[in-house]
Enzyme design. Structure first.
Site, short mmCIF file in Angstrom:
data_model
loop_
_atom_site.label_atom_id
_atom_site.label_comp_id
_atom_site.label_asym_id
_atom_site.label_seq_id
_atom_site.Cartn_x
_atom_site.Cartn_y
_atom_site.Cartn_z
N GLY A 216 -17.78 -23.72 33.29
CA GLY A 216 -18.01 -24.78 34.27
C GLY A 216 -17.22 -24.54 35.53
CG ASN A 217 -18.15 -26.18 38.99
OD1 ASN A 217 -17.83 -27.32 39.29
ND2 ASN A 217 -19.42 -25.80 38.84
NE ARG A 218 -9.55 -26.62 39.54
CZ ARG A 218 -8.66 -26.27 40.45
NH1 ARG A 218 -8.64 -25.03 40.90
NH2 ARG A 218 -7.81 -27.14 40.92
CB SER A 219 -17.46 -29.82 41.30
OG SER A 219 -17.97 -30.86 42.08
CB ALA A 283 -20.20 -27.36 42.21
#
Ligand SMILES: Cc1cc2nc3c(=O)[nH]c(=O)nc-3n(C[C@H](O)[C@H](O)[C@H](O)COP(=O)(O)O)c2cc1C
Length: 410
Positions: A216-219, A283
């Protein structure tokens, strides 16, 4: 419904004001009319009085039989100062048609009639719809007067082009049709995004590795949620697609939750058709594991190799599918260097109308931060938004998207 104050000044288009009043009343609004002395040579006050059942005022020294109230309201027990009482009670003030002379007076702050005095004292949203011969409209004096009004927050409704009142003349200066005037008044009442349908995405997608782990990502979703909240507050109808966002849904917003990039893509496709503006703040994970383990992967002491494949390019797909009148807003998180040039390149490559770029190398703006600083890039302008709360940044994004959309749909 709302209380509309209508100022009518001296021009041939005064007859259209009658139809405006009829439409406004049919839509459930109440209206009081102020006429300049000249306008009464074009149309009789009795016409408005007949439709409204309330007196028309012209002079600031006249006694108002309704004591500043609107039809259907209880009259105050005392005799108030007419122009002050009326504007205090009104929700919106439209001057239509606004003659060159009245425009000049309003721009100069003159107060020599009931219309001009009330306009100066009015704190409700004010709209002015100039209508005149093209040469009068294009004269620098009129142009400047209209600019002055705009600079003071008055909503100047641009006249249309076509045949003008004077025989054989053609050009710009026609008063827009009454239904359009009413639409503009209602937009001013409800917020400048009223009538807009927005699709907003927020958060970051997650691609499962196994039942408990993901790529995943940190959005955080904060920026997209701020856009959805502000758009709704400004009158838009908003659908929010949230990818893994642990935040309350803004009031009045319709929310759909998704987890993966595929789910986000499907949700966007489901809702794109009815949307005017798409704000793609989410994102999406750009890669997903080729194989997802159905059971939790056991810990090992050596390596675990994950093979990743690219996910779908949602922005590019949506831009291919978007209809001509739809406005697509993308986001780009760039890292230092020539960030703006890369964002412009992305805007062209993905075929979107506007890119909101933030430089994630800027230490003041983190992923989970409540502030942001962005550059809003479109083919017509570049707007730098210095560090500010996400709601303020959201408003600036919406301002630009609104203008682009209005231009596109003209
Ligand atoms: C037949 C006729 C038509 C007119 N049409 C317009 C017009 O469409 N727009 C305008 O700005 N002035 C027009 N004028 C000029 C205005 O009526 C004039 O400037 C008047 O002083 C405006 O006064 P007011 O702004 O107080 O209503 C017209 C004048 C005449 C005699």
């Amino acid at each position: 419904m709302s209380k509309i104050l209508l100022g009518v000044s001296g021009g041939i288009a005064a007859y259209k004001a009658v139809e405006f009043v009829r439409l406004a009343v049919a839509a459930g609004h109440t209206v009081r009319v102020l006429m300049t002395a000249s306008s009464r040579r074009f149309i009789g006050a009795e016409t408005f009085e007949g439709i409204l059942g309330s007196p028309v005022l012209t002079s600031e020294f006249e006694k108002d039989p309704l004591r500043g109230s609107f039809p259907g309201e209880q009259l105050p027990g005392h005799e108030p100062i007419g122009h002050l009482a009326l504007v205090e009670s009104a929700d919106v003030f439209l001057v239509a048609p606004a003659s060159a002379n009245t425009v000049a007076k309003l721009a100069g702050g003159q107060a020599d009639s009931m219309l001009t005095t009330s306009f100066l004292a009015c704190e409700a949203p004010r709209l002015v719809a100039p209508a005149m011969n093209e040469r009068m409209y294009l004269d620098p004096a009129t142009t400047r007067n209209l600019e002055v009004l705009s600079e003071r927050g008055v909503d100047v409704i641009e006249p249309g082009s076509g045949s003008l009142a004077s025989k054989g003349e053609y050009g710009i200066g026609r008063l827009p049709e009454p239904a359009e005037l009413l639409r503009r008044v209602e937009s001013a009442l409800n917020g400048d995004l009223s009538g807009f349908r927005l699709l907003v995405t927020a958060g970051g997608t997650r691609e499962p590795i196994d039942p408990v782990r993901f790529v995943g990502n940190r959005s955080s979703g904060r920026m997209g949620f701020a856009v959805a909240e502000r758009a709704q507050a400004r009158g838009a109808e908003v659908i929010l697609i949230a990818a893994n966002v642990n935040m309350a849904t803004p009031a009045g917003v319709t929310r759909h939750d998704v987890e993966t990039t595929s789910e986000l893509a499907v949700a966007c496709e489901d809702h794109i058709a009815g949307s005017d503006v798409l704000v793609m703040a989410a994102a999406p994970a750009d890669f997903r594991p080729v194989q997802v383990s159905s059971g939790k992967l056991k810990r090992t002491d050596d390596f675990l190799e994950l093979r990743l494949e690219a996910t779908e390019d949602i922005l590019a797909t949506l831009s291919n599918r978007a209809a001509a009148g739809q406005t697509l807003v993308g986001f780009a998180a760039e890292h230092g260097g020539d960030a703006e040039a890369r964002a412009r390149e992305k805007m062209a490559r993905k075929g979107v109308d506007m890119i909101v770029m933030n430089d994630v190398s800027d230490p003041r703006i983190g992923f989970d931060s409540s502030v942001n600083a962005v550059t809003i890039i479109s083919s017509s302008e570049t707007v730098e938004v210095e560090i500010a709360g996400k709601h303020e940044v959201a408003d600036r994004i919406l301002d630009s998207a609104r203008l682009i959309h209005l231009k596109k749909s003209r």
